[in-house]
Design a protein around this motif. Structure first.
Motif, PDB file in Angstrom:
ATOM      1  N   UNK A 141       0.786  -1.159   0.146  1.00 26.91           N
ATOM      2  CA  UNK A 141      -0.193   0.073  -0.099  1.00 26.91           C
ATOM      3  C   UNK A 141       0.983   1.280  -0.077  1.00 26.91           C
ATOM      4  N   UNK A 142       0.247   2.255  -0.247  1.00 23.47           N
ATOM      5  CA  UNK A 142       0.712   3.742   0.267  1.00 23.47           C
ATOM      6  C   UNK A 142       0.809   3.739   1.554  1.00 23.47           C
ATOM      7  N   UNK A 153       4.023  13.262   7.739  1.00 23.33           N
ATOM      8  CA  UNK A 153       5.430  13.701   7.878  1.00 23.33           C
ATOM      9  C   UNK A 153       5.863  13.214   6.415  1.00 23.33           C
ATOM     10  N   UNK A 154       5.333  12.054   5.986  1.00 24.44           N
ATOM     11  CA  UNK A 154       6.009  11.507   4.589  1.00 24.44           C
ATOM     12  C   UNK A 154       5.150  10.503   4.242  1.00 24.44           C
ATOM     13  N   UNK A 155       5.075  10.357   2.961  1.00 25.34           N
ATOM     14  CA  UNK A 155       4.262   9.373   2.321  1.00 25.34           C
ATOM     15  C   UNK A 155       5.054   8.558   1.276  1.00 25.34           C
ATOM     16  N   UNK A 167      -1.642   2.517   6.347  1.00 24.70           N
ATOM     17  CA  UNK A 167      -1.927   2.300   4.811  1.00 24.70           C
ATOM     18  C   UNK A 167      -3.268   3.534   4.213  1.00 24.70           C
ATOM     19  N   UNK A 168      -3.115   3.996   3.253  1.00 24.70           N
ATOM     20  CA  UNK A 168      -3.738   4.643   2.465  1.00 24.70           C
ATOM     21  C   UNK A 168      -4.951   3.840   2.146  1.00 24.70           C
ATOM     22  N   UNK A 169      -6.161   4.189   2.495  1.00 20.10           N
ATOM     23  CA  UNK A 169      -7.501   3.426   1.848  1.00 20.10           C
ATOM     24  C   UNK A 169      -8.126   3.880   1.010  1.00 20.10           C
ATOM     25  N   UNK A 192       2.815   7.216 -14.300  1.00 16.21           N
ATOM     26  CA  UNK A 192       1.753   7.902 -13.946  1.00 16.21           C
ATOM     27  C   UNK A 192       1.903   9.117 -13.169  1.00 16.21           C
ATOM     28  N   UNK A 193       1.019   9.943 -12.925  1.00 16.96           N
ATOM     29  CA  UNK A 193       0.991  11.105 -11.903  1.00 16.96           C
ATOM     30  C   UNK A 193       0.289  10.491 -10.639  1.00 16.96           C
ATOM     31  N   UNK A 194       1.347  10.400  -9.771  1.00 13.63           N
ATOM     32  CA  UNK A 194       0.878   9.519  -8.423  1.00 13.63           C
ATOM     33  C   UNK A 194       0.311  10.899  -7.497  1.00 13.63           C
ATOM     34  N   UNK A 195      -0.797  10.337  -6.906  1.00 10.71           N
ATOM     35  CA  UNK A 195      -1.497  11.122  -5.817  1.00 10.71           C
ATOM     36  C   UNK A 195      -0.638  11.322  -4.701  1.00 10.71           C
ATOM     37  N   UNK A 196       0.122  10.205  -4.339  1.00  3.18           N
ATOM     38  CA  UNK A 196       1.189  10.293  -3.045  1.00  3.18           C
ATOM     39  C   UNK A 196       2.065  11.237  -3.352  1.00  3.18           C
TER      40      UNK A 196
END
Length: 354
Positions: A141-142, A153-155, A167-169, A192-196
């Protein structure tokens, strides 16, 4: 606030079903996943919904229409290729305008909803607020690294050595600040352009980015096993309702839904079970956690912990368990002690008793 629902993607882990239908239309407790998603959005008081679609737009639009039947107003937004979640935000830029919005992945199930998390976002309006859930193995997961006050603080996307179990859901809340971030990032190694990456850009710029934990049931319905598990979870919450025809030789035990124009003949059904409109169950035993779609025929069979999609037939087969049977598919028996006759499509798994 508006909503953005992402419904592109090819659903490779759900093949062969996704060869003929978008993964967001796979039914859970006899309703497409995306309808459950829209229920969750409407519960937030959000009615303006942009649905990002790819080449499967006609099928999704045929099911959802303009959204009025679900209490929302849908605008369809075309994404020609699945180039990332942040790319979907850029596709929706005109629709979103300068409004805050919730972004929801169209194949994620959070049946307990995120109303409290949404209320907190509305009250405090951080630049971004991600919804997280503790998982035993975050590597798929992210992952959000969060301070004691809930500030991100960080992804990190699918870290080999996670420094957090959050985890990002697949539910995100954004102010218009996210558009600057999307415009600033570049495609990742997978193109890809990642949202994270966009959210991490906000963190690096000193923006207020927060994480809030979801403690209810959550499932990404990306695999057959996930679909069946989620089906069990939702069926556990149904209430008995018999609007169809049940003859005097049949027995219904527990929470069973028999929809209008469905018929149950000389059969035993142990809930939780739902039998869709126009379906016939005859001379059969239907065990718990089974969802039977519309216009199905189950005859001389024993089925449990399974899903039969619209128009499916199961006849003369005992011991169907943990199965997902496709639209208008037929599972029947042959009079042979030594042979099995199978017609098996691409990426299909069949288990036969030895």
């Amino acid at each position: 606030m508006k909503a953005l629902v992402l419904s592109g993607g090819s659903g490779t882990r759900l093949r062969p079903f996704t060869y003929s239908m978008p993964k967001q239309l796979i039914p859970i407790a006899n309703r497409p996943v995306i309808e459950h998603v829209l229920d969750g959005i409407r519960a937030l008081g959000v009615t303006e919904v942009g649905v990002v679609v790819g080449e499967r737009r006609p099928e999704i639009e045929a099911v959802l229409g303009d959204g009025s039947a679900l209490g929302v107003r849908i605008t369809y937004l075309s994404q020609q290729q699945p180039l990332g979640l942040a790319h979907a935000v850029s596709v929706a830029r005109e629709f979103l305008g300068d409004d805050d919005f919730v972004m929801y992945l169209g194949d994620n199930m959070l049946p307990q909803g995120v109303t409290e998390i949404a209320a907190e976002f509305r009250a405090e309006r951080p630049s971004a607020q991600v919804v997280v859930c503790k998982v035993p193995d975050p590597r798929a997961f992210g992952v959000a690294e969060v301070d004691p006050d809930g500030r991100v603080l960080r992804l990190v996307e699918k870290p080999a050595q996670p420094r957090s179990d959050l985890a990002l859901v697949g539910v995100y809340f954004f102010t218009p600040d996210i558009h600057r971030a999307v415009a600033a990032i570049v495609p990742s190694a997978r193109g890809e352009l990642e949202i994270t990456d966009a959210i991490q850009w906000l963190v690096a710029e000193g923006a207020d980015v927060r994480a809030r934990e979801y403690s209810g049931y959550w499932k990404d319905t990306g695999r057959v096993e996930d679909v069946l598990e989620c089906n069990r979870e939702l069926l556990d919450g149904i209430t008995r309702s018999v609007r169809g025809e049940v003859d005097e030789r049949s027995v219904l035990i527990g929470e069973v839904i028999v929809e209008e124009s469905a018929r149950v003949v000389n059969s035993r059904i142990e809930g939780p079970v739902v039998v869709g409109r126009g379906s016939v169950v005859e001379n059969s035993h239907i065990g718990p956690h089974t969802a039977i779609g519309r216009d199905c025929l189950l005859s001389d069979t024993w089925v449990d912990h399974s899903i039969a999609l619209d128009g499916a037939t199961v006849s003369g087969v005992r011991g169907v368990h943990g199965s997902l049977i496709g639209r208008s598919a037929a599972v029947t028996s042959v009079r042979s002690k030594h042979h099995h006759r199978l017609v098996v499509g691409d990426h299909t798994q069949v288990e036969v008793a030895a």
